[in-house]
Scaffold this active site. Sequence first.
Site, PDB file in Angstrom:
ATOM      1  N   HIS A  93       4.804  -1.415   0.072  1.00 20.90           N
ATOM      2  CA  HIS A  93       4.103  -1.548   1.349  1.00 20.90           C
ATOM      3  C   HIS A  93       3.046  -2.665   1.251  1.00 20.90           C
ATOM      4  O   HIS A  93       3.001  -3.561   2.080  1.00 20.90           O
ATOM      5  CB  HIS A  93       3.465  -0.193   1.690  1.00 20.90           C
ATOM      6  CG  HIS A  93       2.529  -0.207   2.863  1.00 20.90           C
ATOM      7  ND1 HIS A  93       2.799   0.475   4.018  1.00 20.90           N
ATOM      8  CD2 HIS A  93       1.322  -0.796   3.049  1.00 20.90           C
ATOM      9  CE1 HIS A  93       1.798   0.300   4.873  1.00 20.90           C
ATOM     10  NE2 HIS A  93       0.890  -0.472   4.300  1.00 20.90           N
ATOM     11  N   GLU A  94       2.233  -2.595   0.188  1.00 18.08           N
ATOM     12  CA  GLU A  94       1.199  -3.616  -0.008  1.00 18.08           C
ATOM     13  C   GLU A  94       1.808  -4.995  -0.210  1.00 18.08           C
ATOM     14  O   GLU A  94       1.302  -5.992   0.303  1.00 18.08           O
ATOM     15  CB  GLU A  94       0.305  -3.271  -1.197  1.00 18.08           C
ATOM     16  CG  GLU A  94      -0.686  -2.157  -0.939  1.00 18.08           C
ATOM     17  CD  GLU A  94      -1.489  -2.333   0.332  1.00 18.08           C
ATOM     18  OE1 GLU A  94      -2.023  -3.434   0.571  1.00 18.08           O
ATOM     19  OE2 GLU A  94      -1.575  -1.371   1.110  1.00 18.08           O
ATOM     20  N   HIS A 138       2.518  -6.716   2.989  1.00 23.01           N
ATOM     21  CA  HIS A 138       1.360  -7.425   3.551  1.00 23.01           C
ATOM     22  C   HIS A 138       1.162  -8.755   2.818  1.00 23.01           C
ATOM     23  O   HIS A 138       0.975  -9.793   3.434  1.00 23.01           O
ATOM     24  CB  HIS A 138       0.073  -6.606   3.346  1.00 23.01           C
ATOM     25  CG  HIS A 138      -0.025  -5.369   4.168  1.00 23.01           C
ATOM     26  ND1 HIS A 138       0.072  -5.377   5.533  1.00 23.01           N
ATOM     27  CD2 HIS A 138      -0.237  -4.072   3.811  1.00 23.01           C
ATOM     28  CE1 HIS A 138      -0.085  -4.131   5.979  1.00 23.01           C
ATOM     29  NE2 HIS A 138      -0.257  -3.331   4.952  1.00 23.01           N
ATOM     30  N   ASP A 161      -3.708  -0.006   8.978  1.00 23.98           N
ATOM     31  CA  ASP A 161      -3.066  -1.224   9.480  1.00 23.98           C
ATOM     32  C   ASP A 161      -3.086  -1.275  11.000  1.00 23.98           C
ATOM     33  O   ASP A 161      -3.229  -2.344  11.595  1.00 23.98           O
ATOM     34  CB  ASP A 161      -1.618  -1.293   8.999  1.00 23.98           C
ATOM     35  CG  ASP A 161      -1.553  -1.394   7.484  1.00 23.98           C
ATOM     36  OD1 ASP A 161      -2.461  -2.007   6.902  1.00 23.98           O
ATOM     37  OD2 ASP A 161      -0.591  -0.858   6.898  1.00 23.98           O
TER      38      ASP A 161
HETATM   39 ZN   LIG Z   1      -0.869  -1.315   4.924  1.00 24.93          ZN
END
Ligand SMILES: [Zn+2]
Length: 361
Positions: A68-69, A72, A164
Site C-alpha cells: 500500500h505504501e 503511494h 488517505d
Molecule cells: Zn495510504
Amino acid sequence: MNTSIQIGKIMGIPIKLHITFLLILPVFAYIFSINPPRFGFNDVEPLSLRYALGMATALSLFTCVLLHELGHSYVAKRHGTNIQSITLFLFGGVSSMEEIPRNPKVEFKMALAGPSVSLLIGSILIIIYQLFKTDSAYLRLVWMVGYINIVLFVFNLIPAFPMDGGRVLRSWLAGRMSYIRATRTAAGIGKMFAIFMGIFGLFVPGGLWFILIAFFIYIGASEEEKATEVSVVLEGVKIKDIMSKDVTTVTSGMSVEELVDTMFRFKHMGYPVVDDAEVKGIVTFTDVQKVPREERKNVRISQVMTKGIISLPEDEDAVSALKLMTLNNIGRLIITKEKKMVGIVSRTDLLRSVQLLEQHE
Ligand SMILES: [Zn+2]
C-alpha cells in the site's frame, strides 16, 4: 532515540519497522491463531500449524501494508517527489517524503494510489477464494487477508487526516480554493468526523476502539492543519526578514548571576555567548535553572552553556529554520553571514511572523 530498524530497500527507498510494529506483530499472530473460523484458526490441528497460520496471516498483512505504501511512493517518485523512507507503525505505514507536492492533481493521484493497491490485492484474493471455496485452512488465510485489505481500503478512504481520504479531500478542495483554505476545511471535516466517531464509540459495545481511532484522527487533523499553515505562510520568507538583529550577547567568563540580571533586563530567554567576536555557544534559561541559586555567583557561563552551536546562513528560507529547530529540539538558532553572527531566530520570532503574515491572507 532510534525507535525504528531498517529491514531493506525497495525502489531505492529504505524500509523501516517501528518498534510498535514489532510488538504488535506477534500479538496479531496470536489473535489469529486463537480466533474461531473465518477470522482465525482455532479449529486447526496440530497446534504448531495453528500458530504457523496465525504468523503467516500477520506477515501477509504486513506485506500488504507495505505494498500500500509503495503504491503511494511509486506515484510520488514518478512525479519527482523524493521518498526518504517508509516506516511501518502500529496503525499502518507512513511514507516520509521531502515535501508533500502542493499540486492538487499529483496529491490526488498519490493519495489514491495506496488504497487502490489495497483494493486490488483484496479483490484478487477474494476472487481466488470464491474460485476454490473449500474449507482448507490455507484458503481461509487467503480469504482473511483479502477481507482485511478491503477493510484497509475503506478505512483509508475516510475523508479525514491522517488517512488517505483526508488528502484526497484536500486535493479536491485545493482545485477550488487556496491550498491553505483547502487544508483548513479538510481538517475541519476530519475533526467533526472524529467527534462523531468518538460519541458513537461511547454508545456501542467495544466502542473503545472507535474512541481510540477518533482520537488518532483528531490529532492527525490538527497537526496537518498546523504544519501546512506554517509552511504555506512562511513560503518565500527568508531568515533575514524575521531574525532579531540587535542581539544581546554575553561572554563566557560572566557568572550565572550576571546572566540572570541580563535576562531580567532584556527579557530574552537565550543568549549567544561571544568572546572576541567569536560565537562560543548559547546559554538559555534552562541552563540557568540547573545551577542552584546560592552557587550562581561562582559558576561561569562557560560551564553551563551549550557548546555545539547550530547555525544557518541568513539567506536560507524561514521554513528551514523551523525544520532545523524541530529536528534538534532547540528554541533558537544563530544566524550567520559569511560565518559571522548577524542575528538570532527563536521559535517565538517564527510564530510571531506566522501570525502577522496570516493577517495578509
Ligand atoms: Zn495510504
